[in-house]
Design an enzyme around this catalytic site. Structure first.
Site, PDB file in Angstrom:
ATOM      1  N   ASN A   6       0.962  -1.071   0.045  1.00  0.00           N
ATOM      2  CA  ASN A   6       0.044   0.046   0.100  1.00  0.00           C
ATOM      3  C   ASN A   6       0.926   1.176  -0.189  1.00  0.00           C
ATOM      4  OD1 ASN A   6      -1.345   2.380   1.077  1.00  0.00           O
ATOM      5  ND2 ASN A   6      -3.127   0.928   1.559  1.00  0.00           N
ATOM      6  N   HIS A   9       0.863   6.081   1.882  1.00  0.00           N
ATOM      7  CA  HIS A   9       1.803   6.951   2.965  1.00  0.00           C
ATOM      8  C   HIS A   9       2.817   7.698   2.066  1.00  0.00           C
ATOM      9  CE1 HIS A   9      -0.286   5.608   6.316  1.00  0.00           C
ATOM     10  NE2 HIS A   9      -0.215   4.306   6.057  1.00  0.00           N
ATOM     11  N   HIS A  42      -5.776   3.879  -1.820  1.00  0.00           N
ATOM     12  CA  HIS A  42      -6.965   4.168  -1.153  1.00  0.00           C
ATOM     13  C   HIS A  42      -7.414   5.438  -1.599  1.00  0.00           C
ATOM     14  CE1 HIS A  42      -9.774   4.180   2.708  1.00  0.00           C
ATOM     15  NE2 HIS A  42     -10.345   4.773   1.669  1.00  0.00           N
ATOM     16  N   ARG A  44      -9.695   8.165  -1.091  1.00  0.00           N
ATOM     17  CA  ARG A  44     -10.650   8.763   0.012  1.00  0.00           C
ATOM     18  C   ARG A  44     -11.616   9.671  -0.476  1.00  0.00           C
ATOM     19  NH1 ARG A  44     -10.224   7.677   5.390  1.00  0.00           N
ATOM     20  NH2 ARG A  44      -8.711   6.140   5.992  1.00  0.00           N
ATOM     21  N   ARG A  48      -7.620  12.790   1.103  1.00  0.00           N
ATOM     22  CA  ARG A  48      -6.640  13.306   1.876  1.00  0.00           C
ATOM     23  C   ARG A  48      -5.115  12.940   1.578  1.00  0.00           C
ATOM     24  NH1 ARG A  48      -7.259  10.022   7.262  1.00  0.00           N
ATOM     25  NH2 ARG A  48      -9.291  10.759   7.001  1.00  0.00           N
ATOM     26  N   GLU A  69      -8.790   0.328  -2.727  1.00  0.00           N
ATOM     27  CA  GLU A  69      -9.613   0.628  -1.640  1.00  0.00           C
ATOM     28  C   GLU A  69     -10.447   1.733  -1.710  1.00  0.00           C
ATOM     29  OE1 GLU A  69      -7.218   0.849   1.880  1.00  0.00           O
ATOM     30  OE2 GLU A  69      -6.082  -1.099   1.562  1.00  0.00           O
ATOM     31  N   THR A 100      -8.319   3.162   8.193  1.00  0.00           N
ATOM     32  CA  THR A 100      -9.466   2.362   8.196  1.00  0.00           C
ATOM     33  C   THR A 100      -9.445   1.428   9.743  1.00  0.00           C
ATOM     34  OG1 THR A 100      -9.094   1.966   6.174  1.00  0.00           O
ATOM     35  CG2 THR A 100     -10.736   0.960   7.105  1.00  0.00           C
ATOM     36  N   GLU A 150     -10.981  -9.608   2.654  1.00  0.00           N
ATOM     37  CA  GLU A 150      -9.885  -9.389   3.402  1.00  0.00           C
ATOM     38  C   GLU A 150     -10.014  -9.387   4.669  1.00  0.00           C
ATOM     39  OE1 GLU A 150      -7.443  -5.795   2.115  1.00  0.00           O
ATOM     40  OE2 GLU A 150      -6.311  -5.889   3.688  1.00  0.00           O
ATOM     41  N   HIS A 190      -3.469  -5.117   7.673  1.00  0.00           N
ATOM     42  CA  HIS A 190      -3.702  -3.828   8.720  1.00  0.00           C
ATOM     43  C   HIS A 190      -2.766  -4.165   9.880  1.00  0.00           C
ATOM     44  CE1 HIS A 190      -5.393  -0.504  10.761  1.00  0.00           C
ATOM     45  NE2 HIS A 190      -5.982  -0.064   9.290  1.00  0.00           N
TER      46      HIS A 190
HETATM   47  N1  PXP Z   1      -5.821  -3.402   4.103  1.00  0.00           N
HETATM   48  C1  PXP Z   1      -6.694  -2.318   4.202  1.00  0.00           C
HETATM   49  C2  PXP Z   1      -8.234  -2.560   3.725  1.00  0.00           C
HETATM   50  C3  PXP Z   1      -6.429  -1.056   4.653  1.00  0.00           C
HETATM   51  O1  PXP Z   1      -7.343  -0.278   5.039  1.00  0.00           O
HETATM   52  C4  PXP Z   1      -5.021  -0.815   5.249  1.00  0.00           C
HETATM   53  C5  PXP Z   1      -4.644   0.407   5.526  1.00  0.00           C
HETATM   54  O2  PXP Z   1      -4.653   1.227   4.503  1.00  0.00           O
HETATM   55  C6  PXP Z   1      -4.021  -1.885   5.119  1.00  0.00           C
HETATM   56  C7  PXP Z   1      -4.777  -3.131   4.406  1.00  0.00           C
HETATM   57  C8  PXP Z   1      -2.636  -1.664   5.469  1.00  0.00           C
HETATM   58  O3  PXP Z   1      -2.503  -1.348   6.747  1.00  0.00           O
HETATM   59  P1  PXP Z   1      -1.145  -0.754   7.272  1.00  0.00           P
HETATM   60  O4  PXP Z   1      -0.879   0.634   6.772  1.00  0.00           O
HETATM   61  O5  PXP Z   1      -1.480  -0.965   8.618  1.00  0.00           O
HETATM   62  O6  PXP Z   1       0.047  -1.922   6.825  1.00  0.00           O
END
Ligand code: PXP
Length: 237
Positions: A6, A9, A42, A44, A48, A69, A100, A150, A190
């Site tokens: 992901n 960030h 993601h 949003r 953001r 996402e 999330t 997921e 997550h």
């Molecule tokens: N899966 C989903 C559905 C999420 O919303 C997120 C956070 O954006 C993640 C995985 C990844 O989580 P983390 O950033 O804590 O690794």
């Protein structure tokens, strides 16, 4: 076990200055070259971090697998049907949350979710639902017509001691079995990091882990290439 990286960030750092770098699209290319099996982002409602421009460019440039996402809103479903990511993961979304927070409540929003799933699938997009590892949510996910669930690993990641962690791990395992038995494919994510990921990577029936914060955080010190390679090594066992 596959790794979805992901890259939100990277966009968060960019948006701290509201300029055009660092670019999450570049991050996606580096993550893929380092062995990521897919890129997760993601979009949003409040844009953001990730922007519509990022999503469009990611669709053009990601060569592995693009997982978007998003919330189950008409606006987002319209964007997804236009951009056509390989997969959409429906997530709950609150403007005030930092990330999330919980899984999608499929049980109590079945009609809305089913409508989004049907539209997305008719556009040849694979659909995943981000849910807490609970049987009722899995059963409702089957009813919605989704392809994947997921499983939210947040409770496992936040467990205060080894016993609680074991308990959460065992829940994740039994829910992964239950979901596959009901015909769903399973991924998880997550809160996974370099210290807690191995046990989840050792579970049966989970095809992919989606990881963001810990990889991008480590990349600040090691570079993104090494951060992805190191995570890939850990989840390969
Ligand atoms: N899966 C989903 C559905 C999420 O919303 C997120 C956070 O954006 C993640 C995985 C990844 O989580 P983390 O950033 O804590 O690794």
């Amino acid at each position: 076990m596959k790794l979805g990286v992901n890259i939100d960030h990277v966009a968060t750092v960019r948006e701290a200055r509201k300029i055009n770098e660092p670019d999450p699209v570049t991050a996606a290319a580096i993550a893929e070259m380092a062995g990521a099996d897919g890129i997760v982002c993601h979009l949003r409602e409040d844009r953001r971090h990730l922007s519509d421009r990022d999503l469009r460019l990611l669709r053009e440039t990601v060569k592995s697998h693009l997982n978007l996402e998003m919330a189950a809103t008409d606006e987002m479903v319209g964007i997804a049907c236009d951009v056509k990511p390989d997969m959409v993961t429906l997530v709950p979304e609150k403007r005030t949350e930092v990330t999330t927070e919980g899984g999608l409540d499929v049980v109590n929003n079945i009609d809305l979710i089913k409508k989004s799933v049907t539209k997305l699938r008719s556009n040849n997009i694979i659909v995943s639902l981000f849910i807490d590892p609970e049987l009722e949510q899995i059963q409702a996910s089957v009813k919605s017509g989704a392809d994947y669930v997921e499983l939210h690993t947040g409770k496992y990641a936040e467990a205060k001691d080894a016993n609680m962690q074991e308990e959460e791990l065992s829940t994740l395992q039994s829910m992964a079995f239950a979901a596959t038995k009901l015909g769903l494919s399973v991924s998880a994510g997550h809160g996974l990091n370099y210290y807690n990921v191995r046990s989840v990577a050792g579970l049966d029936k989970i095809e992919e882990l989606n990881i963001g914060h810990s990889i991008i955080g480590r990349a600040l010190f090691s570079g993104l290439d090494l951060a992805v390679r190191d995570m890939k090594k850990l989840i390969k066992g």
